[in-house]
Scaffold this motif. Sequence first.
Motif, PDB file in Angstrom:
ATOM      1  N   GLY A   1     -51.607 -40.549 -57.842  1.00 17.19           N
ATOM      2  CA  GLY A   1     -52.928 -39.949 -57.963  1.00 17.19           C
ATOM      3  C   GLY A   1     -53.958 -40.745 -57.175  1.00 17.19           C
ATOM      4  O   GLY A   1     -53.651 -41.814 -56.647  1.00 17.19           O
ATOM      5  N   PRO A   2     -55.193 -40.222 -57.066  1.00 11.83           N
ATOM      6  CA  PRO A   2     -56.225 -40.940 -56.321  1.00 11.83           C
ATOM      7  C   PRO A   2     -56.584 -42.246 -57.048  1.00 11.83           C
ATOM      8  O   PRO A   2     -56.694 -42.258 -58.281  1.00 11.83           O
ATOM      9  N   ALA A   3     -56.763 -43.293 -56.271  1.00  9.35           N
ATOM     10  CA  ALA A   3     -57.082 -44.602 -56.850  1.00  9.35           C
ATOM     11  C   ALA A   3     -57.940 -45.377 -55.859  1.00  9.35           C
ATOM     12  O   ALA A   3     -58.180 -44.909 -54.746  1.00  9.35           O
ATOM     13  N   GLU A   4     -58.405 -46.551 -56.299  1.00 10.32           N
ATOM     14  CA  GLU A   4     -59.253 -47.369 -55.424  1.00 10.32           C
ATOM     15  C   GLU A   4     -58.720 -48.781 -55.321  1.00 10.32           C
ATOM     16  O   GLU A   4     -58.178 -49.337 -56.280  1.00 10.32           O
ATOM     17  N   ARG A   5     -58.948 -49.354 -54.130  1.00 10.66           N
ATOM     18  CA  ARG A   5     -58.528 -50.738 -53.929  1.00 10.66           C
ATOM     19  C   ARG A   5     -59.566 -51.710 -54.483  1.00 10.66           C
ATOM     20  O   ARG A   5     -60.752 -51.405 -54.523  1.00 10.66           O
ATOM     21  N   GLU A   6     -59.104 -52.861 -54.876  1.00 10.48           N
ATOM     22  CA  GLU A   6     -60.004 -53.999 -55.130  1.00 10.48           C
ATOM     23  C   GLU A   6     -60.689 -54.311 -53.806  1.00 10.48           C
ATOM     24  O   GLU A   6     -60.034 -54.364 -52.760  1.00 10.48           O
ATOM     25  N   THR A   7     -61.999 -54.562 -53.851  1.00 10.17           N
ATOM     26  CA  THR A   7     -62.709 -54.813 -52.591  1.00 10.17           C
ATOM     27  C   THR A   7     -63.097 -56.269 -52.394  1.00 10.17           C
ATOM     28  O   THR A   7     -63.537 -56.658 -51.323  1.00 10.17           O
ATOM     29  N   ASP A   8     -62.941 -57.078 -53.428  1.00 14.06           N
ATOM     30  CA  ASP A   8     -63.223 -58.507 -53.248  1.00 14.06           C
ATOM     31  C   ASP A   8     -62.115 -59.151 -52.419  1.00 14.06           C
ATOM     32  O   ASP A   8     -60.987 -58.663 -52.387  1.00 14.06           O
ATOM     33  N   THR A   9     -62.473 -60.238 -51.780  1.00 12.61           N
ATOM     34  CA  THR A   9     -61.464 -61.006 -51.042  1.00 12.61           C
ATOM     35  C   THR A   9     -61.211 -62.311 -51.787  1.00 12.61           C
ATOM     36  O   THR A   9     -61.919 -62.629 -52.734  1.00 12.61           O
ATOM     37  N   MET A  10     -60.207 -63.048 -51.311  1.00 15.15           N
ATOM     38  CA  MET A  10     -59.859 -64.278 -52.023  1.00 15.15           C
ATOM     39  C   MET A  10     -60.584 -65.487 -51.448  1.00 15.15           C
ATOM     40  O   MET A  10     -60.817 -65.573 -50.248  1.00 15.15           O
ATOM     41  N   ASP A  11     -60.889 -66.410 -52.341  1.00 14.37           N
ATOM     42  CA  ASP A  11     -61.384 -67.731 -51.967  1.00 14.37           C
ATOM     43  C   ASP A  11     -60.454 -68.315 -50.900  1.00 14.37           C
ATOM     44  O   ASP A  11     -59.232 -68.243 -51.015  1.00 14.37           O
ATOM     45  N   THR A  12     -61.039 -68.916 -49.874  1.00 14.36           N
ATOM     46  CA  THR A  12     -60.218 -69.455 -48.785  1.00 14.36           C
ATOM     47  C   THR A  12     -59.281 -70.566 -49.265  1.00 14.36           C
ATOM     48  O   THR A  12     -58.258 -70.839 -48.644  1.00 14.36           O
ATOM     49  N   PHE A  13     -59.634 -71.188 -50.391  1.00 14.79           N
ATOM     50  CA  PHE A  13     -58.766 -72.254 -50.891  1.00 14.79           C
ATOM     51  C   PHE A  13     -57.430 -71.716 -51.391  1.00 14.79           C
ATOM     52  O   PHE A  13     -56.478 -72.475 -51.532  1.00 14.79           O
ATOM     53  N   VAL A  14     -57.359 -70.404 -51.626  1.00 12.28           N
ATOM     54  CA  VAL A  14     -56.059 -69.816 -51.968  1.00 12.28           C
ATOM     55  C   VAL A  14     -55.142 -69.892 -50.742  1.00 12.28           C
ATOM     56  O   VAL A  14     -53.968 -70.242 -50.842  1.00 12.28           O
ATOM     57  N   CYS A  15     -55.715 -69.590 -49.573  1.00 12.53           N
ATOM     58  CA  CYS A  15     -54.924 -69.630 -48.327  1.00 12.53           C
ATOM     59  C   CYS A  15     -54.357 -71.022 -48.077  1.00 12.53           C
ATOM     60  O   CYS A  15     -53.230 -71.170 -47.628  1.00 12.53           O
ATOM     61  N   SER A  16     -55.174 -72.050 -48.349  1.00 14.40           N
ATOM     62  CA  SER A  16     -54.740 -73.410 -48.013  1.00 14.40           C
ATOM     63  C   SER A  16     -53.908 -74.038 -49.132  1.00 14.40           C
ATOM     64  O   SER A  16     -53.411 -75.143 -48.964  1.00 14.40           O
ATOM     65  N   SER A  17     -53.762 -73.334 -50.244  1.00 15.91           N
ATOM     66  CA  SER A  17     -52.997 -73.908 -51.354  1.00 15.91           C
ATOM     67  C   SER A  17     -51.489 -73.860 -51.131  1.00 15.91           C
ATOM     68  O   SER A  17     -50.747 -74.473 -51.880  1.00 15.91           O
ATOM     69  N   TRP A  18     -51.083 -73.096 -50.137  1.00 13.53           N
ATOM     70  CA  TRP A  18     -49.623 -73.005 -49.918  1.00 13.53           C
ATOM     71  C   TRP A  18     -49.243 -73.205 -48.448  1.00 13.53           C
ATOM     72  O   TRP A  18     -48.111 -73.031 -48.064  1.00 13.53           O
ATOM     73  N   TYR A  19     -50.198 -73.652 -47.610  1.00 11.19           N
ATOM     74  CA  TYR A  19     -49.935 -73.677 -46.161  1.00 11.19           C
ATOM     75  C   TYR A  19     -48.844 -74.651 -45.756  1.00 11.19           C
ATOM     76  O   TYR A  19     -48.201 -74.480 -44.729  1.00 11.19           O
ATOM     77  N   TYR A  20     -48.639 -75.690 -46.600  1.00 13.63           N
ATOM     78  CA  TYR A  20     -47.571 -76.649 -46.283  1.00 13.63           C
ATOM     79  C   TYR A  20     -46.196 -75.986 -46.385  1.00 13.63           C
ATOM     80  O   TYR A  20     -45.241 -76.447 -45.783  1.00 13.63           O
ATOM     81  N   LEU A  21     -46.103 -74.900 -47.142  1.00 13.05           N
ATOM     82  CA  LEU A  21     -44.858 -74.120 -47.165  1.00 13.05           C
ATOM     83  C   LEU A  21     -44.751 -73.268 -45.899  1.00 13.05           C
ATOM     84  O   LEU A  21     -43.673 -73.055 -45.360  1.00 13.05           O
TER      85      LEU A  21
END
Length: 803
Positions: free
Chosen positions: A484-504
């Motif tokens: 059925g019709p739905a909507e996406r979350e429009t917020d983005t993630m804190d950039t620290f989420v990106c850097s929390s796993w970059y060593y992997l």
Amino acid sequence: MKSYNFKKIEKKWQEKWKKDKIYNSKDFVRGKKNFYHLVMFPYPSGDLHIGHWYNFAPADVYARTKMMQGFNVMSPMGFDAFGLPAENAAIKRGIHPKDWTYKNIETMTSQLKSMGNMYDWNRKIITSDPEYYKWTQWMFLQLYKHELAYKKKAAANWCPKCHTVLANEQVVNGKCERCEAEVVQRNIEQWLFKITKYADKLLKDIDKVDWPEKTKIMQKNWIGRSEGALIKFKISNSQFSIDVFTTRVDTIFGCTYVVLAPEHELIRQLAEKIENYNEVTKYIDDAKRKSELQRAELEKDKTGVKLEGVMAVNPFDNEEVPVFTADYVLGHYGTGAVMAVPAHDERDFEFARKYDLKIKQSVSGGKPEDKLFTEDGILVNSGKFTGLLSEKARKEMGKWLEKKKLGKRTVKYKLRDWLVSRQRYWGSPIPIIYCPKCGIVTVPEKDLPVLLPKVKNYLPTEEGKSPLAHSKNFINIKCPKCNGPAERETDTMDTFVCSSWYYLAYVMRGISNFQFPISKYQKAFKRWLPVNMYVGGAEHTVLHLLYSRFFTKALKDFGYVDFKEPFMSLRHQGIILGPDGQKMSKSRGNVIDPDELVKNFGADVVRMYLCFMAEYSQGGPWNPTGIMGIKRFLEKVWKLADKVKPNVPHKGLTFVLHKTIKKVTEDIENFKFNTAISSLMILVNEMEKQPALEVKNWKLIIHLIAPFAPHLAEELWQSLGHKKSIFLSTWPKYDSKKIKEEKVKLVIQINGKMRDIFEVSVGIKEKEAKVLTLKRENVKKWIGNKAVKKTIFIPNKLINIVI
RNA sequence: GCCCGAGUGGCGGAAUGGUAUACGCGCACGACUUAAAAUCGUGUCUCGAAAGGGAUGUGGGUUCAAAUCCCACCUCGGGCACCA
């Protein structure tokens, strides 16, 4: 030999290294141990500044040494490309964040390459690439599946200038970490990560890693563990009760009132009982309007309102005490309610004095004291607990509470859950869909990544919604569950989420270019992780480093990795200040441009000077003339090549040579680059004095200098006829026999003052040394006709005659 | 306010209980040069003619011996900050 043309030589070797791929790391090399050497990746701010150099160049010295010591070293590089800093900079210039970011990445990549560091560019990652944030989104979904990501409407830190909410860690002194605007509280629906679930593990495991002590202490303080008790205060004539948290149960007989934070939900529930409810709600509204900063500024002038008609009962003595609401009690810590003991708590004391409340002593320090006594002591006026020491009393009273079911002993943390929603454009979209029928639905793995559309309107707005909320193409989606019709979350993630796993990600990059599933990479994770050495700024102590540890622990619990801590060893570089001792800034005009320095002196000189100018973790002001010393030093080394002759008998050099090997090896291991270089200087000064040099010894010094001045060393190495890179050769080992001295200088002290010095054989015994000492004219002169009371002998070092 | 860290020549710094000031910068003098730069050499904490004395932020203590360990204070830097 020709003069040292650094421009030509550095370019030549950078090209050769690239062509020969000597820094491209393989996951497995027979007979070699893997060594994961990581530096904190930069965000694409525009230019590489001297601070980056100070982080990366000495770290590269370490990595190159490890390589020569026979490790299979991976030293990757990438860009922390999403996030507020890049976006704000782009907006300021009226450029689309994506264009701005990728243009900067290009410039900075070529600047990075000019450093001549041993980066494995094959593993380059950019967190704003869809292939990268596909995984960032995947991580979010894993956390959601394991109930570590949740959505909540509550008061959050809102930066009115950046138009977004911020994590607790990004608010500094009540101000936005980035733009320094005063942060206000705003009620918004937002996503949080349940980092508090790991508070205990984050605290415990920090003792297992080799990190600077200061950093560990700061993380511990940030997590903020307190042992205390939860106590139930019943409200008279009602079914309600107030739970308070205290670390000082021992003072409870001195409790004369109870305070609820203005946010406390009980106040609304008690509305009918509160006789002055209008006055109370007015106070609460006022308090809500205050920012954290304002609340803190008013620290000394505490305010509050009594809840008329409401009394709470102290479970220990069944006494009724009044209830207040006051904003000196925080809604987000403990239970949002405290028992107030003005006689033994400074804040309660101030409040009680202002509102003329009872002050009742229940702990004594043994001496006659003023009304306020906040330390531990002996309980007084405390019923059957009177006479106990505070510490013992806390235990006993805790047990009593548990027995009577009126409370329990418990532990609270300062750490709050990590708020990851950002109402901003330049970040990874949150992979969540809202369906009117099915509620919150996750984006299926096969549909990842949720692409960040390149929209025209990327500016943040005051309304509390991400700019993506205006993109119909982005929002409207079919529900993956019911179609059925739905909507996406429009917020983005804190950039620290990106850097929390970059060593992997660097490890994954070496395999199949970020394809699903995770199981593809687990063998490589085992080979490379955890990171052996991590080098970067101390400013990330409670942000990136804490978040990465949380991610690692969560991923371990999900079964994707088999280690608990991401970074086994950590070192911080200091901060380089301008020549005026002030923080470098364009407005002050005290910025040192590394490109300019490289142009004038060459990369080798710049990196070596950075290693030499200060103790690495200390940093300090830039000394513009000091760099000449390193330039002279490298030219000296270059000229030394002319002295190399075949079949030269080495005289006296062996000793200092082997001492230097030992010292340089140990100093690099300990990040003492400055003293490593000074010992190299001593060696080179010695070599200069020699009429000729043996090839064998010459090779040794080239090796020792190679990590610091890699281009120069390669050139000298090649000129000796070597075809392979010096970094594929072996780091020299010192011969412990050759640094054994036969003679030592024995210092003679008389009454602790140095009076004479003479040469003796190593291992000389006290008796013999004493005889020789007393024979010396200098000594006789000082002793005169006084009697020797005592002799202290430190073998091979010193003899002290006490008269 | 609380928790960390640091204070040593003109400057960056070295020495973590045993010769304080390694190494480098700067400065001075000398050599080379028509000259300058570069380079090389010598000197460079301080008082003193010397003998010797004094000095590692300040004051005390421990020790045969303290820049180093302990106590108090001062200054600077970093972190936290009404966390009950």
